[in-house]
Design an enzyme around this catalytic site. Structure first.
Site, PDB file in Angstrom:
ATOM      1  N   HIS A 193     -59.451 -24.393  13.811  1.00  0.00           N
ATOM      2  CA  HIS A 193     -60.850 -24.341  14.812  1.00  0.00           C
ATOM      3  C   HIS A 193     -60.135 -25.531  15.557  1.00  0.00           C
ATOM      4  CE1 HIS A 193     -64.086 -24.757  16.334  1.00  0.00           C
ATOM      5  NE2 HIS A 193     -65.171 -24.768  15.742  1.00  0.00           N
ATOM      6  N   ARG A 194     -58.919 -26.013  14.398  1.00  0.00           N
ATOM      7  CA  ARG A 194     -58.259 -27.189  15.621  1.00  0.00           C
ATOM      8  C   ARG A 194     -57.418 -27.188  16.755  1.00  0.00           C
ATOM      9  NH1 ARG A 194     -54.198 -29.179  10.738  1.00  0.00           N
ATOM     10  NH2 ARG A 194     -53.758 -26.782  10.508  1.00  0.00           N
TER      11      ARG A 194
END
Length: 661
Positions: free
Chosen positions: A634-635
């Protein structure tokens, strides 16, 4: 004469082991007691030679600097062995005439190995080297008292929370005593066993010592080459580039005396990525095997020696000697002797880097100081010298060790932190006990890599693709493919569709930069395909699927899958993937959350397709639906981007003809 406790860097330490007994004859620097504190274990060397008259301490006693350990009685001059006298002469030479030190040490080494002087054979301590962790547990002892061992023979197996490591011997000879037991916790510098060294230098070498400097150097190097170079064209087969720092020997496929062909598999090694068979680089007869099961090896480590067919190697001449791979350059030989104060052959197992060796060659220190440094596990080049003419003395070593013992501990590496967060298991004895099942080697070495997933904020996006028409087309094609010996599975179509999509959505095949400020976009697509094997999951890599036809992809899938199951994947087959697909095939299930394989940022999971009723606006139609599970970092990837990716993929799979548009 009393031997007292030196400055060991702590206020008090406990006597953990007494290494001598009353009546023993000891030399200067022989270890006499093992002291333990809450910071380290240290062997205390004797500062004098003689016979042990009494022992002033007992096991468990707490001692401080200056406490009496043993009392010595000086030996008669006639009872002294040749070696201490030689060592004393070498020490005096090193202190008074530094430029003559190499010759004195050559004399010591050569005289110590004369056949007629067998009574001067030394007892050498083999210690725990730097194994990359503060401490480890002795898992297995591979030798027994009385065994004859060679340099680099594995002697013990130690285990830590990072790995299992086989410790090689740094000396050749007969095992006199073993100082550890299974289950002991050991650190760098702890004595494992004592070895009575074996003479290796021919008598003719002694005559060379009486000549000038250059002949001395030749005498030191040439016999070693003759001992290691084969008289029948021996060839050492070494570990090739595996693509990883180290791998474990899982299986030895040959035995001494076997006839092997070039490229025949000889050793199976396993890493956290795959199982690989190492081929022989030459044809011939196996003369010696240098590794054992479970031993960790890296590129360049010797696996075995083969007597190559049709080769007869002449003994090296003086002109050829400098070119021999096991021999130091003539002008460097005295420095190597000065550095280690051991027979030249010990250089082959030097664990120091090239830079450290180059720095150590310039260190000015006597033989006694060098021996003490080896026992304490100290790199001479790291110690500041305070003696005359920048000579390194014992006090310098003690100061250095004290500084190391009192220095704050370094922060653990990420791999250790990944697995150290969990507490120890409780006892289950009150609840029926347990039965231990050992993980396969592939599972064990995969743990650090899998633990990296703890640092990835992972999210999984689920979707389903209608592959009714695609499956019908595959069924029309597979009969003709089968005639050509090709298995056409739905995976080939999925790979082609995903590769096409990754050219548009490049972030899904990229990597998060180390500074966390950018995404590294790859110029090519190399797709990892997870394959289940009896030993565990392995992930061979399919190269550039975006540039290949579905038929070519199907052929390569079959080849890679078979190689994985037969343990014939090469290191290159496992490197460079920037996206992975993991399929449950026909095993079952309706969905799962695959783990992102760092440094990748996304992985696609495929579950078995099933017929489901799908509403068409007026009624329900039976459609073959394929569950998709896209896990992502998700980064790097936003939820909306992941949903758009899976939605595009479902459309491609519903009508594969859109790939042509």
């Amino acid at each position: 004469m009393q031997i007292t406790t030196p400055d060991i860097g702590v206020d008090q330490a406990v006597v953990a082991e007494i290494l001598v007994k009353v009546g023993d004859s000891i030399n200067i620097d022989d270890s006499i007691v093992l002291l333990e504190s809450d910071k380290a274990s240290v062997e205390v060397p004797s500062t004098s030679a003689g016979v042990v008259k009494s022992i002033a301490v007992s096991l468990g006693d707490s001692v401080a600097e200056g406490a009496v350990l043993i009392e010595l009685e000086a030996e008669d001059a006639t009872s002294k062995t040749v070696e201490p006298q030689t060592a004393d002469a070498a020490q005096k030479t090193s202190e008074n005439t530094p430029t003559e030190l190499p010759d004195a040490e050559v004399m010591q080494e050569l005289s110590a190995h004369q056949p007629q002087a067998s009574s001067s054979a030394q007892s050498v301590d083999v210690q725990v080297p730097d194994i990359g962790v503060e401490k480890a547990i002795v898992g297995e002892i591979l030798v027994a008292v009385g065994d004859t061992i060679a340099i680099d023979d594995s002697i013990v197996v130690v285990e830590s929370d990072k790995a299992t490591v086989e410790v090689p011997s740094t000396a050749a000879g007969v095992v006199e005593s073993i100082s550890i037991q299974v289950g002991d916790s050991v650190k760098e510098g702890v004595v494992i066993l004592k070895v009575k060294t074996v003479g290796l230098v021919a008598p003719a070498s002694v005559q060379a010592v009486k000549t000038e400097s250059a002949p001395v150097q030749a005498a030191k190097t040439e016999p070693v080459v003759q001992a290691t170079a084969a008289s029948k064209g021996d060839v050492e087969v070494k570990v090739p580039d595996l693509g990883v720092d180290k791998a474990a020997v899982a299986e030895i496929l040959v035995a001494v005396g076997d006839q092997v062909e070039k490229d025949q598999s000889i050793i199976v090694v396993e890493s956290d990525k795959a199982t690989v068979e190492v081929p022989s680089s030459t044809a011939g007869v196996i003369k010696a095997i240098h590794v054992t099961l479970g031993q960790n090896v890296s590129e360049g480590v010797a696996l075995l020696t083969i007597e190559a067919e049709g080769q007869v190697a002449a003994a090296p001449t003086a002109a050829e000697a400098p070119k021999a791979p096991t021999q130091a350059k003539p002008q460097e030989a005295p420095k190597a002797a000065q550095q280690t104060n051991q027979p030249i052959q010990s250089n082959s197992v030097d664990k120091l880097s090239k830079e450290q060796n180059a720095a150590n060659a310039k260190v000015y220190a006597g033989p006694a100081v060098r021996k003490l440094a080896r026992e304490l596990g100290v790199v001479l080049a790291d110690v500041k010298a305070s003696g005359p003419h920048a000579r390194l003395i014992k006090e310098d070593l003690f100061s250095y060790v004290k500084a190391r013992l009192t220095a704050p501990q370094a922060a653990p590496v990420a791999a250790a932190a990944a697995v150290s967060g969990l507490p120890k298991l409780p006892s289950f004895d009150a609840f029926g006990g347990v039965e231990e099942k050992v993980l396969t080697r592939l599972q064990q070495v995969s743990i650090p890599q899998l633990s990296l997933n703890n640092f990835i904020p992972q999210v999984t996006q689920f979707d389903a693709a209608d592959i009714t028409e695609l499956e019908a087309w595959r069924n029309d094609l597979k009969a003709n493919f089968k005639k050509e010996g090709i298995s056409l599975t739905i995976m080939a179509f999925i790979i082609k569709a995903v590769a096409h999509l990754l050219k548009e959505e490049r972030e899904f095949a990229g990597h998060l930069a180390d500074d966390g400020k950018s995404v590294l976009l790859r110029n090519e697509i190399h797709m990892g395909i997870a394959v289940a094997t009896p030993d565990g999951l392995t992930v061979p890599v399919l190269r550039n699927p975006d540039q290949k036809s579905i038929k070519e992809i199907a052929v390569e899938l079959g080849v890679l899958g078979q190689k994985a199951r037969d343990k014939k994947l090469s290191p290159k087959d496992l490197q460079g993937a920037n996206f992975t697909i993991s399929s449950l095939g026909a095993i079952g299930g309706t969905g799962f959350t695959p783990l992102v394989n760092w440094p990748q940022v996304a992985i696609l999971g495929i579950s078995p397709a099933a017929m489901q009723p799908v509403w068409n606006g007026e009624g329900f139609d039976p459609r073959l639906m394929l569950p998709l599970s896209l896990s992502y970092d998700h980064r790097v990837i936003n939820g909306a981007d992941a949903a758009r990716f899976t939605n595009k993929l479902t459309k491609l799979l519903k009508d594969i003809r859109t790939l042509l548009i």
